[in-house]
Design a protein around this motif. Structure first.
Motif, PDB file in Angstrom:
ATOM      1  N   LEU A  88       0.911  -1.099  -0.024  1.00 40.54           N
ATOM      2  CA  LEU A  88       0.065  -0.152  -0.099  1.00 40.54           C
ATOM      3  C   LEU A  88       0.759   0.920   0.051  1.00 40.54           C
ATOM      4  N   ARG A  89       1.955   1.238   0.718  1.00 41.93           N
ATOM      5  CA  ARG A  89       2.794   2.331   0.763  1.00 41.93           C
ATOM      6  C   ARG A  89       3.479   2.702  -0.520  1.00 41.93           C
ATOM      7  N   ALA A  90       3.633   1.663  -1.539  1.00 41.61           N
ATOM      8  CA  ALA A  90       4.330   1.933  -2.879  1.00 41.61           C
ATOM      9  C   ALA A  90       3.217   2.345  -3.916  1.00 41.61           C
ATOM     10  N   LEU A  91       2.030   2.415  -3.449  1.00 43.15           N
ATOM     11  CA  LEU A  91       0.887   2.819  -4.433  1.00 43.15           C
ATOM     12  C   LEU A  91       0.731   4.355  -4.154  1.00 43.15           C
ATOM     13  N   PRO A  92       0.404   4.864  -5.514  1.00 42.58           N
ATOM     14  CA  PRO A  92       0.182   6.342  -5.411  1.00 42.58           C
ATOM     15  C   PRO A  92      -0.871   6.679  -4.137  1.00 42.58           C
ATOM     16  N   GLN A  93      -0.746   7.700  -3.433  1.00 45.38           N
ATOM     17  CA  GLN A  93      -1.631   8.001  -2.608  1.00 45.38           C
ATOM     18  C   GLN A  93      -3.144   8.483  -3.065  1.00 45.38           C
ATOM     19  N   ALA A  94      -4.226   7.522  -2.367  1.00 42.00           N
ATOM     20  CA  ALA A  94      -5.582   7.828  -2.464  1.00 42.00           C
ATOM     21  C   ALA A  94      -6.379   7.500  -1.348  1.00 42.00           C
ATOM     22  N   SER A  95      -7.461   7.822  -1.308  1.00 40.78           N
ATOM     23  CA  SER A  95      -8.319   7.618   0.087  1.00 40.78           C
ATOM     24  C   SER A  95      -8.526   6.221   0.110  1.00 40.78           C
ATOM     25  N   GLU A  96      -8.776   5.455  -0.601  1.00 34.52           N
ATOM     26  CA  GLU A  96      -9.084   3.928  -0.367  1.00 34.52           C
ATOM     27  C   GLU A  96      -7.872   3.291  -0.017  1.00 34.52           C
ATOM     28  N   VAL A  97      -6.731   3.737  -0.556  1.00 33.90           N
ATOM     29  CA  VAL A  97      -5.290   3.111  -0.164  1.00 33.90           C
ATOM     30  C   VAL A  97      -4.912   3.427   1.382  1.00 33.90           C
ATOM     31  N   ASP A  98      -5.260   4.882   1.611  1.00 32.17           N
ATOM     32  CA  ASP A  98      -5.022   5.277   2.908  1.00 32.17           C
ATOM     33  C   ASP A  98      -5.789   4.802   3.935  1.00 32.17           C
ATOM     34  N   GLU A  99      -6.935   4.704   3.561  1.00 31.38           N
ATOM     35  CA  GLU A  99      -8.021   4.185   4.597  1.00 31.38           C
ATOM     36  C   GLU A  99      -7.634   2.750   4.962  1.00 31.38           C
ATOM     37  N   ARG A 100      -7.177   1.892   4.098  1.00 28.44           N
ATOM     38  CA  ARG A 100      -6.674   0.456   4.430  1.00 28.44           C
ATOM     39  C   ARG A 100      -5.596   0.527   5.012  1.00 28.44           C
ATOM     40  N   LEU A 101      -4.714   1.471   4.662  1.00 29.02           N
ATOM     41  CA  LEU A 101      -3.350   1.465   5.243  1.00 29.02           C
ATOM     42  C   LEU A 101      -3.388   1.954   6.837  1.00 29.02           C
ATOM     43  N   ALA A 102      -4.525   2.908   6.998  1.00 31.33           N
ATOM     44  CA  ALA A 102      -4.560   3.207   8.273  1.00 31.33           C
ATOM     45  C   ALA A 102      -4.963   2.154   9.362  1.00 31.33           C
ATOM     46  N   TYR A 103      -6.113   1.563   8.930  1.00 32.27           N
ATOM     47  CA  TYR A 103      -6.782   0.131   9.091  1.00 32.27           C
ATOM     48  C   TYR A 103      -5.733  -0.993   9.888  1.00 32.27           C
ATOM     49  N   TYR A 104      -4.864  -1.138   8.773  1.00 31.95           N
ATOM     50  CA  TYR A 104      -3.676  -2.258   8.943  1.00 31.95           C
ATOM     51  C   TYR A 104      -2.569  -1.490   9.990  1.00 31.95           C
ATOM     52  N   LEU A 105      -2.233  -0.349   9.821  1.00 31.78           N
ATOM     53  CA  LEU A 105      -1.433   0.330  10.673  1.00 31.78           C
ATOM     54  C   LEU A 105      -1.737   0.085  12.298  1.00 31.78           C
ATOM     55  N   TRP A 106      -3.111   0.357  12.389  1.00 27.70           N
ATOM     56  CA  TRP A 106      -3.674   0.314  13.752  1.00 27.70           C
ATOM     57  C   TRP A 106      -3.687  -0.862  14.204  1.00 27.70           C
ATOM     58  N   GLU A 107      -3.960  -2.019  13.586  1.00 27.67           N
ATOM     59  CA  GLU A 107      -3.833  -3.293  13.919  1.00 27.67           C
ATOM     60  C   GLU A 107      -2.330  -3.880  14.202  1.00 27.67           C
ATOM     61  N   ALA A 108      -1.422  -3.067  13.611  1.00 26.71           N
ATOM     62  CA  ALA A 108       0.063  -3.411  13.629  1.00 26.71           C
ATOM     63  C   ALA A 108       0.673  -2.756  14.886  1.00 26.71           C
ATOM     64  N   ASP A 109      -0.274  -1.850  15.582  1.00 29.29           N
ATOM     65  CA  ASP A 109       0.215  -1.021  16.700  1.00 29.29           C
ATOM     66  C   ASP A 109       1.308  -0.119  16.425  1.00 29.29           C
ATOM     67  N   ASP A 110       0.869   0.695  15.393  1.00 27.89           N
ATOM     68  CA  ASP A 110       1.496   1.872  14.864  1.00 27.89           C
ATOM     69  C   ASP A 110       0.534   3.009  14.963  1.00 27.89           C
ATOM     70  N   PRO A 111       0.058   3.515  16.200  1.00 28.69           N
ATOM     71  CA  PRO A 111      -1.068   4.446  16.154  1.00 28.69           C
ATOM     72  C   PRO A 111      -0.889   5.691  15.261  1.00 28.69           C
ATOM     73  N   ALA A 112       0.312   6.311  15.482  1.00 23.83           N
ATOM     74  CA  ALA A 112       0.934   7.501  14.755  1.00 23.83           C
ATOM     75  C   ALA A 112       0.722   7.553  13.410  1.00 23.83           C
ATOM     76  N   GLY A 113       1.386   6.231  12.805  1.00 18.80           N
ATOM     77  CA  GLY A 113       1.118   6.087  11.232  1.00 18.80           C
ATOM     78  C   GLY A 113      -0.371   5.876  10.880  1.00 18.80           C
ATOM     79  N   ALA A 114      -0.982   5.255  11.692  1.00 17.65           N
ATOM     80  CA  ALA A 114      -2.425   5.030  11.286  1.00 17.65           C
ATOM     81  C   ALA A 114      -3.193   6.312  11.230  1.00 17.65           C
ATOM     82  N   MET A 115      -3.161   7.103  12.464  1.00 13.20           N
ATOM     83  CA  MET A 115      -3.725   8.510  12.318  1.00 13.20           C
ATOM     84  C   MET A 115      -3.240   9.250  11.221  1.00 13.20           C
TER      85      MET A 115
END
Length: 913
Positions: free
Chosen positions: A433-460
């Motif tokens: 996801l980080r390698a993809l061009p930034q888009a809302s759908e991409v960042d929403e999933r990225l936030a979800y997975y980062l939150w599950e991976a215990d990276d709250p700052a990256g998720a927010m």
């Protein structure tokens, strides 16, 4: 393959023992390994015959050498060839039907793999006793490997036997099956059977079963075969046909092929490109021969034992033969044959395989994208990810790739990332996801997975970008819902209410039901923590009212609905909602999904808290002790509530299996917290205190979970007779009450309030103050329905009352606690109350029972029958040491010195009736 099994009696006996155990209700798994041609299939064929004689249903499936192209191929193969009774039972599980040819796969409604696994578990339970054989695991796809691990851990008391075979000579250092085998072989339910070469004596006996052979020929075959039965068969066949014996197995096999007619060799080469098995009509088309010539060629091949008839097609007698023929093909010949199969096949995964081998990159890209979408619908996320990645790897080399794939490169890469996450590889998903061009759908999933991976700052940060770049209302609704979730336990938690309000308004306007439910549940958690329980109930009821089309979200809603009822002490309502959620999970095959499991352990807790301990023990029996994954470990740890409370023998073994997972916050909280209580009941307060400190270490300051641990830790300090560390423990408890994890006082609920009071009372006890009023408040607080903890609090209240000189009131509380402990069969509490009652010289309540507890009377009756302590332990399912304690208590209370005297006294008092 001839009809006799030679030299494998020991290996067969081991497999039959696994089968016999399964027939008796102890499920088992056997892994049969050995070199190619060593006799694995012959051995399992004998086991299948044995199973059928014992009344087992049998399912046999075979993996194919297509890598991860075809998900669940052996399961589909087993279902396709299953007996009528199994096929009829499978019809009740629609998820399994999607694996069969000619069946349309339904659109995914979430958690498809878990549903498929649950459906198979349900089928095996329906048709037990059952033997499920998976052959050639070295070729298994990722989802099949996951399925094998799942079955190995989940089938325990079912009459199910699972057998897998694999080639040891194919397992190179990085082979994906190696780690799976290493994991499974550590399980006590898994039997490992390695087939080595036959010795010269067994090999001579085996060759003799093939036909007549003189001593010189026999010696030559034995020396050349090197203990390999298949090699010996080929040598025997070549010798019988008068051929010279070339060096090497491949040369030997090809010498058998080269005696075929030109048409026969042509058909066999085409069959080798198809794989281990091929349909008759497809083979005829690819061979290009007229029907009569084709049939004559096939007869010749079958008569020489190179192919065998298999259903409506043909299969190579051994995979080694198929490999030898395939390897012998010229490069151009191989390419043309793959292309011919690609023109005739329709299954996307097979098409992708043949297109790629035939160097048709455009066809391979199209088929790979289609195969990925099909695997996604079938619940095989690892295979879907693999197919999508294959298509992406060809992208730059194929003109009009987007048109052929049916979507853009970014869209396909996004799909691939989501499938990686669904298969458990969040790290890979985040990287993609980080390698993809930034888009809302991409960042929403990225936030979800980062939150599950215990990276709250990256998720927010990712969630904020998703909100800012949302192209439409549905995307904005999902981004807002995810952003609210990432802020829930952060310093910005004050923003949650406004964010969820925006998310709800946007989701309802756009018809994004999944985003609406997600926002409702996040808001419910937020307002519940702030003490607005009534509103939290309303929100989860709204979230649970109708389906979203996303089963994961629907189960999440039901879990939180039941959880909020439970945490407010509304046990009957919690049970009702949990039962509805469990019913949905079972109906959709999701009883082993995350929220399906959560609902079951919540239902267990309701039984436990409400004093329905027999029901709780039945449920806990399904929480397997032999765990290998974190979700299994967490579920297993809940069984300790009832096992520790009743001092069941399973505690020690369960804790030993849970030990490797003590690095996880929830697993260590549950298992070590209850291990502390177990240690206290068994007179080891120092070990209990170690468990408490270890369980508290990963918890954040202010977490309400500390309240129970602090209470247990203070109990341990009281037993040790020291105040050292007591004030520090109490400070953690008071912080949880006053500040909570966000720095603001939160809503604890009835159980949280009761544990907070218990901690205060235990702290005073450590300091030598038995506060009657405080212990009365603890009893009242647990009176919301927590039967066991109310009884334990009455024990301490009785002690406090006795110390205050209120003997009559103390005995009343003691008798109430003793009555509850007896009904629950809470052995450690019964023993503690009996000891306290002896010291306090309390009477037996005028019942003529000498002060015996219900469990002690139960033990006394068995003593009177003449049973030993060991026999009593087996009869009552308790530890032998516990029986010894009961017998000692009985002798003391009846004022006798022998078991015989105890039995006589019991008869005199009428205690045996």
């Amino acid at each position: 393959m001839n009809g006799l099994l030679v030299g494998r009696s020991a290996e067969l006996a081991r497999l039959v023992r696994v089968l016999r155990s399964a027939a008796e209700g102890t499920a088992g798994v056997a892994l049969v390994g050995g070199d190619a041609g060593i006799g694995k299939t012959r051995l399992t064929t004998e086991l299948v015959s044995e199973a059928r004689e014992r009344g087992f249903n049998v399912m046999v499936g075979q993996c194919a050498e297509l890598g991860d192209a075809l998900p669940y191929l052996p399961l589909a193969d087993a279902l396709r060839g299953a007996e009528p009774a199994v096929r009829e039972a499978a019809a009740a599980h629609p998820m399994l039907g999607q694996l069969l040819p000619g069946t349309e796969s339904a659109p995914s409604t979430g958690l498809t793999q878990q549903r498929l696994f649950g459906s198979l578990l349900g089928l095996l339970a329906d048709v037990q006793p059952v033997l499920f054989v998976i052959e050639d695991l070295h070729w298994a796809d990722r989802s099949t490997r996951d399925l094998l691990v799942f079955l190995s851990r989940m089938v325990q008391t079912e009459r199910v036997c699972v057998v897998g075979t694999y080639r040891t000579d194919d397992l190179h250092r990085r082979h994906p099956l190696r780690s799976v085998l290493a994991e499974l072989k550590r399980l006590p339910t898994v039997t490992n059977v390695e087939l080595g070469p036959l010795d010269s004596g067994d090999m001579s006996d085996y060759i003799a079963t093939l036909g007549r052979v003189d001593a010189q020929e026999l010696g030559l075959i034995v020396s050349r075969a090197d203990g390999n039965p298949f090699y010996a068969e080929e040598l025997f066949a070549a010798m019988a046909e008068g051929d010279s014996l070339p060096d090497g197995l491949a040369s030997l096999l090809m010498s058998r092929v080269e005696v075929l007619s030109e048409a026969g060799q042509r058909v066999l080469r085409a069959a080798a490109v198809a794989g281990r098995r091929v349909e008759d009509e497809l083979l005829r088309e690819v061979s290009g021969l007229p029907l009569a010539e084709f049939e004559e060629a096939v007869r010749e091949i079958v008569s020489r034992g190179l192919l065998r008839v298999d259903g409506y097609g043909y299969a190579f007698r051994h995979a080694l033969l198929q490999e030898a023929v395939y390897t012998d093909l010229l490069p151009g010949e191989r390419t043309r044959l793959h292309a011919a199969f690609a023109r005739l096949l329709t299954a996307p995964a097979e098409l992708a395989h043949h297109y790629l081998a035939g160097h048709d990159l455009a066809g391979a890209l199209t088929a790979s994208a289609q195969a990925g979408r099909l695997a996604e619908r079938l619940g095989a996320p690892a295979e879907a990810h693999s197919h999508y990645d294959q298509a992406l790897s060809l992208w730059e080399r194929v003109p009009d790739a987007a048109e052929r794939a049916g979507e853009s490169r970014a869209e396909l890469a996004f799909r691939s990332a989501v499938m990686a996450a669904d298969s458990g590889d969040n790290h890979r998903a985040i990287t993609q996801l980080r390698a993809l061009p930034q888009a809302s759908e991409v960042d929403e999933r990225l936030a979800y997975y980062l939150w599950e991976a215990d990276d709250p700052a990256g998720a927010m940060a990712a969630a904020q970008r998703a909100v800012e770049t949302a192209p439409d209302e549905p995307a904005l609704a999902r981004a807002l819902a995810t952003q609210a979730r990432t802020l829930l336990w952060s310093a910005r938690h004050h923003e949650v209410e406004d964010l969820t309000a925006r998310a709800l308004e946007t989701a309802r306007a756009a018809g994004a039901k999944d985003a609406e439910v997600g926002a409702l549940l996040t808001l419910a958690t937020y307002v519940e923590h702030r003490g607005d329980v009534h509103r939290a109930h309303e929100l989860v009821e709204t979230a649970s009212a109708e389906g979203t089309g996303d089963l994961a979200m629907d189960l999440r809603a039901r879990f939180h609905h039941a959880r909020i009822h439970y945490e407010q002490g509304l046990l009957a309502q919690a049970a009702e909602v949990a039962d509805e959620g469990i019913k949905l999970a079972v109906e959709t095959g999701l009883n082993w999904s995350t929220y399906g499991t959560d609902l079951r352990f919540l239902r267990f807790l309701v039984h436990y808290v409400a004093g329905e301990w027999d029901e709780a023990e039945v449920v806990a029996a399904g929480f397997g002790a032999r765990v290998g994954t974190l979700p299994e470990a967490i579920l297993s740890s809940f069984a300790l509530f009832i096992e520790v409370g009743r001092d069941l023998p399973a505690v020690g073994a369960r804790l030993s299996w849970l030990r490797p997972f003590w690095s996880d916050e929830l697993a260590v909280y549950m298992s070590r917290g209850l291990a502390a209580e177990h240690a206290l009941w068994h007179g080891d307060p120092a070990a209990a205190l170690d468990h408490v400190h270890a369980a508290m270490a990963p918890l954040v300051e202010g977490d309400a979970s500390t309240l129970r641990l602090v209470s247990v830790g203070l109990w341990a300090l009281a037993e040790l007779g020291t105040t050292k560390g007591a004030d520090e423990l109490m400070a953690r408890a008071r912080l949880a009450v006053d500040s909570g994890p966000t720095g603001e006082r939160g809503h604890l609920g009835p159980e949280g309030v009761a544990w907070a009071l218990r901690a205060e009372a235990e702290w005073h006890r450590v300091h030598g103050r038995l506060d009657v009023d405080l212990w009365r408040r603890v009893v009242t607080a647990f009176g919301f329905g927590f039967v066991y903890e109310e009884a334990r609090a009455r024990w301490r209240l009785s002690e406090a009352l006795l110390a205050a000189g209120e003997r009559g009131a103390a005995q009343v509380e003691w008798e109430l606690a003793r009555e509850t402990a007896g009904k629950l069969r809470a052995t450690p509490l019964e023993s503690a109350l009996a000891e306290f009652g002896r010291r306090a010289r309390f009477g037996g309540g005028g019942q003529g029972d000498g002060g015996l507890t219900a469990r002690e009377i139960e033990v006394l009756r068995l003593v009177a029958e003449g049973l030993t302590n060991r026999e009593i332990a087996e009869r009552l399912f308790i530890a032998q040491k516990t029986v010894s304690v009961h017998v000692s208590n009985i002798l003391g209370k009846l004022e006798v010195s022998t078991r015989t005297q105890a039995a006589a006294a019991a008869r005199e008092r009428g205690l045996l009736s």
